[in-house]
Write a protein that holds these residues in place. Structure first.
Motif, PDB file in Angstrom:
ATOM      1  N   GLY A 178      -6.627   0.094   0.730  1.00 50.80           N
ATOM      2  CA  GLY A 178      -6.028   1.267   0.098  1.00 50.80           C
ATOM      3  C   GLY A 178      -5.857   1.090  -1.389  1.00 50.80           C
ATOM      4  N   ASN A 201      -7.095   6.480   3.120  1.00 55.12           N
ATOM      5  CA  ASN A 201      -7.155   5.610   1.932  1.00 55.12           C
ATOM      6  C   ASN A 201      -8.334   5.963   1.024  1.00 55.12           C
ATOM      7  OD1 ASN A 201      -4.887   4.110   2.455  1.00 55.12           O
ATOM      8  ND2 ASN A 201      -5.971   2.484   3.533  1.00 55.12           N
ATOM      9  N   SER A 233       0.837  -1.211   0.000  1.00 51.11           N
ATOM     10  CA  SER A 233       0.000   0.000   0.000  1.00 51.11           C
ATOM     11  C   SER A 233       0.862   1.247   0.000  1.00 51.11           C
ATOM     12  CB  SER A 233      -0.899   0.048   1.241  1.00 51.11           C
ATOM     13  OG  SER A 233      -1.761  -1.037   1.252  1.00 51.11           O
ATOM     14  N   LYS A 244     -10.630   3.020  -5.491  1.00 49.70           N
ATOM     15  CA  LYS A 244     -11.125   3.550  -4.224  1.00 49.70           C
ATOM     16  C   LYS A 244     -12.303   4.494  -4.359  1.00 49.70           C
ATOM     17  CE  LYS A 244      -7.315   6.756  -3.748  1.00 49.70           C
ATOM     18  NZ  LYS A 244      -6.249   7.178  -2.874  1.00 49.70           N
TER      19      LYS A 244
END
Lengths: 446, 388
Positions: free
Chosen positions: B241, B170, A192, B37
């Motif tokens: 994320g 995120n 991430s 996202k």
């Protein structure tokens, strides 16, 4: 009841039993004594062959763990783990090759730790990251650490309290997370982080060290060896042969789980990555600044030097604020503030007659010290060109249009950034003492 | 008139819809792979587009409350054209059943039952669905309330335990992608799963409701389902994320990562349980729709006799649908939404348009009749009347 009904009932019951057996997973049964539970996986570079990697697999030695001698640390019983090594192009290939010489199939679901040797990191850890994210049996929340040495060495040592490195390291990281701040990094965390705009991430750096008991013995041994060297004693051919044989036996014993030296593992800093590539290290000194800047401090102890005196303060309840902006010229400016409480744990040689002046002095020195730690850490990150603190990420999240302006030259922008710190620490208490009882001895020479 | 005479309550109907929508929350990778996202936003957009379909369905059901979709087609389009359109719907129901069966089998094979042959998994699963089906629609939907509430409870619990790994950052910054990404993702969401609600037109005659406010029931059911979907999407984005775009089953990975200390860990088994239950509830409804539609098409007295046969055909169809999971995924993103749009949106809108046009002509015809009756004393002249 008619024959037709009975037949129907029997068929229904048979169908139900078969359905329960199939959908209950009986087809996929795996007996415990048919699997080898892998607890740690290590990857090292092979110096002469950059295309291959040395994969070390640490499996639990169930017999040793369940036997009566398993609790003892004296080494009379078998080692609690088995080490297997293989040189291959990938971790999966290594596991497949190891499968060919074990009586049990490797089971990676309970893998606790991934150890990557520092030398291997220099070529990038793409293989490790991809394997652990992609393969179904591997878990993405497995912790990853970099060995300051080789992964093989780290996984081959026995540790105090815990039986193996694969139990010690996660326990140590969990303890640090709780007491100090977040240091544990999983494969998912790492992935991430490197996908974010800054592209930088850190992985804990662990080192194998001798235990505190071994250190004086080792010192003596080293001193003796040095003496021999200085005196120029020449070893006879037989002596040399004996030494070599001893070393080989020790190595083979270690491999077979024989008497293994007990060592300790220390957390010595962070390995810094830009994308999957290792770019440098942050030592213990820079680590403090890193934790402050990341706002990960749950509690920490700060040692202060105030004139000729010293103090030790415990900082708690820290609250952090990070604001990032771009000025008109495109320079990145970060406003970072810390508000925290502190308690004095130790104070020697500092005038504490006037409590207000005393706390003011301590607060000022503490603020200066923390500011210096933060600035040193930032300088190191700039030197490595790795925004591990996420300033660029924060700019992207809060001001995406501004980020787009500097996206092409973000590395340069990070290197030239300015950090404005504002630290407000309030000393809440001075411990059980209102003032030091040792005041009259401060200026004594001893 | 429904081919199954048994009745279900409004609650059972609503929760059947909830389970239907919630089952798709756990397999969100078609749109998540595109919108990443921002998938929470595309979900809301897709739902807003779906409201058009809710309006259309409610208007159709208002005019034909006791008829199934097959009967409505015959009524509206006539016997020939109506049957041709019914063939489209039957193909849609059978394909949807097979696709969902494939999703279930693939998930089970990857996550929990890696060695069990796919056909064994599918066959045993379908036997259970057929068993429920043969006992009637009331038995089929009897446990939907429990499954729906349990699924929601597990979703909320999963959200709470994932909170440790949840990072609000995120979700930022929102809406930074090209507009076409949002259009594509919203289109996918509006067809898979929302548009699939059209299958409930085979169940509405069995709902024992005096008010017949089917539009409201569908709205409530889908709203509850979409809340669950949004919770799952936001949780997955907050935990995974940037990596959410890359996983084939993001929700499974989120569950694997979530834990409360070491006591509650490795909770993906919860996800697997609820996924299986929800997929059962979806597949059984789709199988019922397919079987009942075929039975009505061929004017059979009962659908139960052909349920096993249809289930077997679905299994064979599933095995031949795609040559790999990759083509399935690509098809789900690029091809299926367009095919489904025709069946889920265009055909019902066309049906409603024809109904409205017919009723307008019928009304005019009735008015003309009234004028003729009043104009010529005592002579009744029946003009042409449409829509009878």
């Amino acid at each position: 009841m008619s024959a037709k009904k009975i037949t129907r009932r029997l068929l229904s019951v048979t169908a139900v039993v078969l359905i329960i057996a199939v959908l209950g997973g009986c087809w996929d049964k795996v007996e415990l004594n048919a699997i080898s539970i892998i607890t740690g996986i290590g990857v090292d570079a092979i110096p002469d062959n950059p295309d291959l990697m040395n994969v070390t697999i640490q499996s639990a030695n169930v017999k040793a763990l369940s036997g009566p001698a398993s609790g003892g640390g004296g080494g009379d019983g078998e080692a609690p783990f088995i080490i297997n090594e293989e040189q291959s192009k990938s971790i999966s290939e290594a596991i497949t090759q190891i499968e060919r010489r074990t009586s049990r199939s490797p089971f990676t679901h309970h893998n606790q730790i991934i150890v990557v040797g520092k030398d291997y990191c220099k070529n990038g850890i793409q293989s490790v990251v991809d394997t652990f994210l992609r393969e179904d049996e591997m878990r993405v929340e497995t912790s990853i650490v970099v060995a300051d040495g080789t992964a093989r060495e780290m996984l081959s040592v026995k540790t105090e309290i815990e039986k193996s490195a694969s139990q010690w390291i996660p326990g140590m990281l969990a303890s640090l997370n709780y007491n100090v701040g977040k240091v544990d990094v999983s494969v998912l965390d790492f992935a991430s982080q490197i996908l974010k705009p800054s592209g930088a991430a850190v992985i804990p750096l662990i080192k194998v060290e001798d235990t505190s008991l071994q250190k004086p013995m080792l010192k003596e041994k080293n001193a003796q060896q040095q003496e021999k060297k200085d005196e120029g004693e020449e070893k006879s051919g037989e002596e040399e042969k004996d030494e070599k044989k001893e070393a080989e036996e020790e190595k083979s014993e270690k491999k077979n789980g024989g008497e293994i030296e007990t060592k300790t593992l220390s957390f010595v800093g962070f390995a810094v990555f830009k994308g999957p590539y290792f770019v440098g290290e942050m030592g213990v000194a820079e680590m403090k600044g890193y934790r402050w800047l990341n706002g990960d401090v749950t509690s920490t102890r700060v040692s202060l030097s105030v004139g000729s005196g010293t103090a030790n303060v415990n900082v708690t309840n820290a609250k952090f604020k990070k604001k990032v902006r771009l000025d008109e010229s495109g320079k990145l400016i970060a406003d970072f503030s810390i508000i925290a409480d502190a308690a004095v744990l130790e104070s020697i040689g500092i005038d504490d007659t006037d409590i207000k002046r005393y706390t003011k002095v301590l607060t000022e020195v503490m603020s200066e010290q923390i500011k210096k730690e933060i600035e040193d850490c930032l300088e190191k990150a700039k030197e490595l060109n790795a925004d591990v603190f996420g300033f660029l990420n924060t700019l992207y999240e809060k001001h995406p249009k501004d980020y787009k302006r500097i996206e092409e030259k973000r590395d340069e922008v990070f290197k030239n950034m300015t950090l404005i710190t504002d630290i407000k620490i309030t000393i809440q208490d001075t411990g059980k003492l209102k003032k030091s009882i040792l005041e009259k001895w401060w200026n004594d020479e001893h | 008139m429904s081919i199954d005479k048994s009745k279900i309550t409004v609650t059972q109907f609503v929760f059947t819809i909830v389970c239907f929508i919630e089952s798709s929350a756990v397999l969100s990778s078609f749109s998540v792979g595109i919108s990443g996202k921002d998938s929470w936003f595309t979900m809301i957009m897709g739902y807003l587009v779906f409201l058009i379909l809710v309006f259309v369905i409610s208007q159709i059901m208002r005019r034909y409350p006791d008829k199934t979709l097959i009967e409505i087609n015959n009524e509206v389009f006539g016997n020939v054209l109506g049957r041709i359109i019914s063939v489209f719907y039957i193909w849609f129901f059978v394909t949807l059943t097979s696709l969902n069966l494939l999703d279930t089998q693939v998930f089970a094979s990857i996550s929990i039952m890696t060695k069990t042959p796919p056909i064994v998994l599918m066959a045993t699963f379908m036997v259970i669905c057929v068993w429920a089906l043969r006992n009637g629609i009331s038995v089929m939907t009897r446990y939907m309330t429990v499954i729906g509430l349990l699924a929601f409870a597990i979703t909320v619990f999963a959200f709470i335990i994932a909170f440790q790994k949840f990072h609000l950052s995120n979700l930022l910054p929102p809406m930074q992608q090209k507009p076409i990404v949002y259009v594509q993702a919203s289109h996918i969401v509006s067809t898979i799963p929302f548009g699939e609600i059209i299958v409930f037109l085979m169940l509405t005659p069995n709902v024992s409701s005096s008010s017949k406010k089917y539009g409201r029931y569908i709205l409530i059911g889908t709203l509850l389902g979409v809340i669950s979907m949004l919770l799952v999407a936001i949780r997955d984005i907050g935990v995974l994320g940037e990596t959410i775009k890359y996983f084939t089953v993001p929700s499974l990975e989120t569950q694997r990562v979530s834990s409360i200390s070491k006591i509650f860990s490795r909770l993906e088994v919860l996800y697997t349980i609820i996924f299986t239950a929800l997929m059962y509830s979806k597949i059984v409804v789709l199988l019922y729709a397919a079987t009942a539609a075929i039975a009505q098409f061929f004017k059979l007295k009962t659908y139960k006799n052909i349920s096993l046969l249809i289930a077997a055909l679905c299994i064979v169809y599933t095995l031949n649908l795609y040559d790999s999971g990759i083509s399935h995924g690509l098809s789900g993103m690029l091809v299926v939404p367009f095919l489904w749009s025709f069946i889920e949106y265009i055909l019902p809108i066309l049906t409603l348009c024809v109904i409205l046009i017919k009723s307008k002509f019928k009304k005019e015809g009735t008015e003309n009749d009234a004028v003729r009756v009043n104009g010529k004393r005592g002579n009744l002249s029946l003009g042409p009347s449409l829509g009878n």
